[in-house]
Design a protein around this motif. Structure first.
Motif, PDB file in Angstrom:
ATOM      1  N   LYS A 141       0.844  -1.199   0.000  1.00 37.61           N
ATOM      2  CA  LYS A 141       0.000   0.000   0.000  1.00 37.61           C
ATOM      3  C   LYS A 141       0.872   1.239   0.000  1.00 37.61           C
ATOM      4  CE  LYS A 141      -3.907  -2.058   2.279  1.00 37.61           C
ATOM      5  NZ  LYS A 141      -4.876  -2.014   3.307  1.00 37.61           N
ATOM      6  N   PRO A 142       0.401   2.306  -0.537  1.00 36.26           N
ATOM      7  CA  PRO A 142      -0.922   2.488  -1.130  1.00 36.26           C
ATOM      8  C   PRO A 142      -0.998   1.914  -2.543  1.00 36.26           C
ATOM      9  CG  PRO A 142       0.283   4.562  -1.195  1.00 36.26           C
ATOM     10  CD  PRO A 142       1.157   3.564  -0.487  1.00 36.26           C
ATOM     11  N   THR A 163      -6.244  14.733  -7.882  1.00 33.86           N
ATOM     12  CA  THR A 163      -6.425  13.563  -7.018  1.00 33.86           C
ATOM     13  C   THR A 163      -5.497  12.433  -7.462  1.00 33.86           C
ATOM     14  OG1 THR A 163      -8.713  14.184  -6.593  1.00 33.86           O
ATOM     15  CG2 THR A 163      -8.107  11.903  -6.133  1.00 33.86           C
ATOM     16  N   LYS A 166      -1.989  13.186  -6.456  1.00 31.61           N
ATOM     17  CA  LYS A 166      -1.789  12.948  -5.021  1.00 31.61           C
ATOM     18  C   LYS A 166      -1.597  11.464  -4.739  1.00 31.61           C
ATOM     19  CE  LYS A 166      -3.781  13.352  -0.411  1.00 31.61           C
ATOM     20  NZ  LYS A 166      -3.061  12.154  -0.036  1.00 31.61           N
ATOM     21  N   PHE A 167      -2.475  10.610  -5.298  1.00 36.13           N
ATOM     22  CA  PHE A 167      -2.357   9.169  -5.067  1.00 36.13           C
ATOM     23  C   PHE A 167      -1.002   8.633  -5.544  1.00 36.13           C
ATOM     24  CE2 PHE A 167      -7.224   8.617  -5.379  1.00 36.13           C
ATOM     25  CZ  PHE A 167      -7.374   8.760  -4.013  1.00 36.13           C
ATOM     26  N   GLY A 169       1.781  10.364  -6.085  1.00 34.63           N
ATOM     27  CA  GLY A 169       2.835  10.936  -5.243  1.00 34.63           C
ATOM     28  C   GLY A 169       2.943  10.230  -3.898  1.00 34.63           C
ATOM     29  N   ASP A 170       1.800   9.915  -3.301  1.00 38.71           N
ATOM     30  CA  ASP A 170       1.796   9.169  -2.035  1.00 38.71           C
ATOM     31  C   ASP A 170       2.454   7.804  -2.213  1.00 38.71           C
ATOM     32  OD1 ASP A 170       0.444  11.278  -0.818  1.00 38.71           O
ATOM     33  OD2 ASP A 170      -1.500  10.240  -0.778  1.00 38.71           O
ATOM     34  N   GLN A 171       2.135   7.141  -3.334  1.00 40.86           N
ATOM     35  CA  GLN A 171       2.737   5.830  -3.572  1.00 40.86           C
ATOM     36  C   GLN A 171       4.250   5.950  -3.762  1.00 40.86           C
ATOM     37  OE1 GLN A 171       2.204   3.634  -7.285  1.00 40.86           O
ATOM     38  NE2 GLN A 171       1.688   1.802  -6.095  1.00 40.86           N
ATOM     39  N   ARG A 173       6.280   8.173  -2.496  1.00 41.39           N
ATOM     40  CA  ARG A 173       6.912   8.413  -1.189  1.00 41.39           C
ATOM     41  C   ARG A 173       6.967   7.113  -0.381  1.00 41.39           C
ATOM     42  NH1 ARG A 173       4.418  13.063  -2.365  1.00 41.39           N
ATOM     43  NH2 ARG A 173       2.439  12.556  -1.351  1.00 41.39           N
ATOM     44  N   ALA A 174       5.902   6.327  -0.422  1.00 39.76           N
ATOM     45  CA  ALA A 174       5.890   5.033   0.271  1.00 39.76           C
ATOM     46  C   ALA A 174       6.906   4.079  -0.369  1.00 39.76           C
ATOM     47  CB  ALA A 174       4.490   4.428   0.242  1.00 39.76           C
TER      48      ALA A 174
END
Length: 186
Positions: A141-142, A163, A166-167, A169-171, A173-174
Motif C-alpha cells: 500500500k498504497p 487527485t 496525489k495518489f 505521489g503518495d505511492q 513516497r511510500a
C-alpha cells in the motif's frame, strides 16, 4: 545520501499508452534521491524452451542485468482481458528463468491505468501473484488504480487530475521508504 535507482517497466508497448503516461507521472513525483529509467523490452522474443536451452537471448540478459543493478522496479501496466497483457507476461517469464532471476528480494511497486472504472485492479491481482512467486518484495500500500484514465491526462501526456497526482505521489513516497527498508533487511 545516495540516489535510489529505479527501473520503470510499462506493460504496454504503445507510445501513447495511458500506462506509459502514468509511469512518467510517477517518475516526476518521486522524492529527491530517487530516479527512474524507463526500460524498453520490445526486442524480447516470444518465450520458447528450445531457445532457452541454447541460452538466454541478449535482450533478456540485458534486461535481467538492468533489473539486478536497480534498487527497485516500478511497473505500470494495462489490464487485458482481466489480466496481464500477454506480451508483458512473456517478458516476466523470460526474466524469471534461472535460480539467479533478478526479481528475488527486489522492491517492486505496481500501478495501473485504464479507461474503465476500476483502473486495472484485476491486472494488479494477477501481477502481484506472479511477483510473489518470483519472490519480489511488492509494496502492499498504497495501491494506485487510475480509472477513467483517458480523461486524466492531456494530449501531451501530462496528468491534469490533482487527485491522481496525489495518489501517485503518495505511492512514490511510500515506495522510497519501502526500497530503503528492503535494502536495510538485505
Amino acid at each position: 545520501m545516495s540516489s535510489l535507482d529505479i527501473v520503470g517497466l510499462c506493460g504496454s508497448l504503445r507510445a501513447d499508452s495511458v500506462n506509459r503516461m502514468a509511469l512518467n507521472l510517477a517518475a516526476s513525483l518521486m522524492p529527491d534521491g530517487m530516479r527512474m529509467e524507463a526500460v524498453e523490452w520490445r526486442e524480447i522474443p516470444p518465450f520458447d524452451g528450445d531457445v532457452l536451452a541454447k541460452g538466454l537471448p541478449p535482450a533478456v540478459l540485458a534486461l535481467r542485468e538492468r533489473i539486478r543493478r536497480a534498487d527497485g522496479v516500478l511497473i505500470a501496466t494495462p489490464e487485458y482481458n482481466f489480466s496481464i497483457p500477454g506480451v508483458f507476461k512473456n517478458v516476466l517469464d523470460w526474466v524469471s528463468r534461472g535460480e539467479d532471476q533478478p526479481f528475488a528480494n527486489k522492491p517492486v511497486a505496481i500501478l495501473s491505468a485504464s479507461p474503465g472504472p476500476v483502473g486495472g485492479a484485476r491486472v494488479q491481482y494477477d501481477l502481484r501473484r506472479v511477483m510473489l512467486f518470483m519472490n519480489a518484495m511488492v509494496l502492499a500500500k498504497p495501491e494506485v488504480f487510475i480509472g477513467g484514465a483517458g480523461a486524466k491526462f492531456d494530449a501531451a501526456g501530462q496528468c491534469t487530475d490533482e487527485t491522481t497526482r496525489k495518489f501517485v505521489g503518495d505511492q512514490m513516497r511510500a515506495f522510497d521508504k519501502w526500497v530503503s527498508a528492503v535494502k536495510r533487511m538485505s
